[in-house]
Design a protein around this motif. Structure first.
Motif, short mmCIF file in Angstrom:
data_model
loop_
_atom_site.label_atom_id
_atom_site.label_comp_id
_atom_site.label_asym_id
_atom_site.label_seq_id
_atom_site.Cartn_x
_atom_site.Cartn_y
_atom_site.Cartn_z
N LYS A 223 0.85 -1.19 0.00
CA LYS A 223 0.00 0.00 0.00
C LYS A 223 0.89 1.25 0.00
O LYS A 223 1.83 1.33 0.79
CB LYS A 223 -0.92 -0.01 1.23
N ILE A 224 0.59 2.19 -0.87
CA ILE A 224 1.34 3.44 -0.96
C ILE A 224 0.52 4.53 -0.27
O ILE A 224 -0.65 4.74 -0.60
CB ILE A 224 1.63 3.84 -2.41
N ALA A 225 1.14 5.20 0.69
CA ALA A 225 0.46 6.22 1.50
C ALA A 225 1.18 7.56 1.33
O ALA A 225 2.12 7.86 2.07
CB ALA A 225 0.44 5.80 2.97
N ASP B 210 8.10 4.91 7.22
CA ASP B 210 7.95 6.36 7.05
C ASP B 210 9.33 6.99 6.96
O ASP B 210 10.07 7.02 7.94
CB ASP B 210 7.16 6.96 8.22
N GLY B 211 9.67 7.48 5.76
CA GLY B 211 10.91 8.21 5.60
C GLY B 211 11.81 7.68 4.50
O GLY B 211 12.18 6.50 4.51
N MET C 271 11.32 6.89 1.39
CA MET C 271 10.84 5.84 0.48
C MET C 271 10.91 6.33 -0.98
O MET C 271 10.34 7.35 -1.34
CB MET C 271 9.41 5.44 0.82
N THR C 272 11.60 5.54 -1.79
CA THR C 272 11.76 5.79 -3.22
C THR C 272 11.73 4.44 -3.93
O THR C 272 11.73 3.39 -3.27
CB THR C 272 13.12 6.46 -3.51
N PRO C 273 11.74 4.42 -5.26
CA PRO C 273 11.81 3.13 -5.95
C PRO C 273 13.09 2.35 -5.63
O PRO C 273 13.15 1.14 -5.86
CB PRO C 273 11.76 3.53 -7.44
N GLU C 274 14.09 3.04 -5.08
CA GLU C 274 15.34 2.37 -4.72
C GLU C 274 15.31 1.78 -3.32
O GLU C 274 15.88 0.71 -3.06
CB GLU C 274 16.52 3.34 -4.83
N THR C 275 14.65 2.46 -2.38
CA THR C 275 14.63 1.99 -0.99
C THR C 275 13.40 1.16 -0.66
O THR C 275 13.47 0.27 0.20
CB THR C 275 14.68 3.19 -0.02
N ALA C 276 12.29 1.39 -1.34
CA ALA C 276 11.07 0.63 -1.05
C ALA C 276 11.26 -0.88 -1.19
O ALA C 276 10.74 -1.64 -0.37
CB ALA C 276 9.93 1.11 -1.96
N PRO C 277 12.00 -1.37 -2.20
CA PRO C 277 12.18 -2.81 -2.31
C PRO C 277 12.88 -3.43 -1.11
O PRO C 277 12.59 -4.57 -0.73
CB PRO C 277 13.04 -2.97 -3.57
N GLY D 37 9.59 -7.23 4.87
CA GLY D 37 8.30 -7.53 5.49
C GLY D 37 7.34 -6.38 5.62
O GLY D 37 6.24 -6.54 6.16
N ALA D 38 7.69 -5.19 5.13
CA ALA D 38 6.79 -4.03 5.22
C ALA D 38 5.69 -4.12 4.17
O ALA D 38 5.89 -4.69 3.09
CB ALA D 38 7.56 -2.74 5.04
N ASP D 39 4.52 -3.56 4.48
CA ASP D 39 3.44 -3.55 3.49
C ASP D 39 2.84 -2.16 3.26
O ASP D 39 2.14 -1.97 2.28
CB ASP D 39 2.34 -4.54 3.87
N VAL D 40 3.11 -1.18 4.13
CA VAL D 40 2.61 0.18 3.93
C VAL D 40 3.81 1.11 3.79
O VAL D 40 4.66 1.18 4.69
CB VAL D 40 1.72 0.65 5.09
N LEU D 41 3.90 1.79 2.66
CA LEU D 41 5.05 2.65 2.37
C LEU D 41 4.59 4.10 2.29
O LEU D 41 3.81 4.46 1.41
CB LEU D 41 5.71 2.23 1.06
N VAL D 42 5.06 4.91 3.23
CA VAL D 42 4.74 6.33 3.24
C VAL D 42 5.76 7.05 2.37
O VAL D 42 6.97 6.84 2.52
CB VAL D 42 4.78 6.90 4.67
#
Length: 231
Positions: free
Chosen positions: A7-9, A176-177, A179-185, A191-196
């Motif tokens: 989920k993208i927040a 939270d903090g 988050m980009t296409p490089e760090t989100a993966p 194990g994270a599912d919500v990315l702020v």
């Protein structure tokens, strides 16, 4: 219904403050799953942002989930006001006060999902006896207080350990903090599912030209989902 899909927040801290309603509608139309609202008090964190009246004003514009992150101390006295403003999830910081169990009780008692946030320097040991009262754990991958900070890589291992601790409990892990296409993966694989994401979502777009919001959201989501699937 609980699920662990990515989920993208988008954080409205990076939106146009003069056009919150239109900005929220724009990012939702472009694929946002939740709307993340950062509340800062100038005391617990070195910045001032939004309060309950603003949350109440933007609530009618949110058709998804209003995810309110309280970076304030003390926190208990304000829970009811943020609940009445329409919050779906209220997240308080473990570090914000001495009686976290009471805070979580108060959030759920006000009719909201209860979130607990952990600063980068905070371990996960102290939450072990509160897991059954928590709906979301927010891992700060920057020090709270400002948007646009650099991602702290040590938090990836924290998320991995946290995911093991949670087991099959229906608890979201939110990041939270930074988050980009490089760090989100990295976080999705751990194990994270919500990315702020704030600046990484709102960069390059506007209410009059919202297409970049969708491009940014899709890039973060695709990178996270690919990491989770192992591709």
């Amino acid at each position: 219904m609980f699920d662990r899909s990515i989920k993208i927040a988008p954080s409205i801290l990076s939106a146009d403050f003069a056009n919150f309603g239109q900005e929220i509608r724009a990012v939702e139309a472009q694929g946002a799953d939740w709307i993340h609202v950062d509340v800062m008090d100038g005391h617990f964190v070195p910045n001032l942002t939004l309060g309950p009246p603003l949350c109440a004003a933007i609530r009618p514009h949110i058709s998804t989930v209003m995810d309110v992150h309280l970076m304030i101390s003390p926190v208990d006295a304000y829970i009811d006001a943020f609940a009445e403003a329409g919050s779906d999830i209220i997240t308080a910081h473990l570090e914000a006060g001495p009686h976290t169990h009471r805070t979580l009780q108060a959030i759920r008692g006000a009719g909201c999902k209860a979130g607990l946030a952990l600063n980068p320097g905070t371990g996960i040991e102290d939450i072990a006896y509160m897991l059954d009262m928590i709906d979301l754990i927010c891992v700060m991958s920057v020090n709270p207080g400002f948007g646009g900070q650099k991602f702290i890589h040590s938090q990836v291992e924290k998320v991995r350990n946290l995911r093991a601790m949670i087991g099959d409990r229906p608890i979201h892990i939110e990041i939270d903090g930074g988050m980009t296409p490089e760090t989100a993966p990295l976080m999705a694989a751990a194990g994270a599912d919500v990315l702020v994401a704030g600046s990484a979502v709102f960069r390059g777009g506007s209410v009059s030209d919202p297409a970049p919001y969708g491009e940014n959201i899709r890039a973060i989501r695709a990178a996270a989902e690919a990491a989770r699937s192992g591709s």
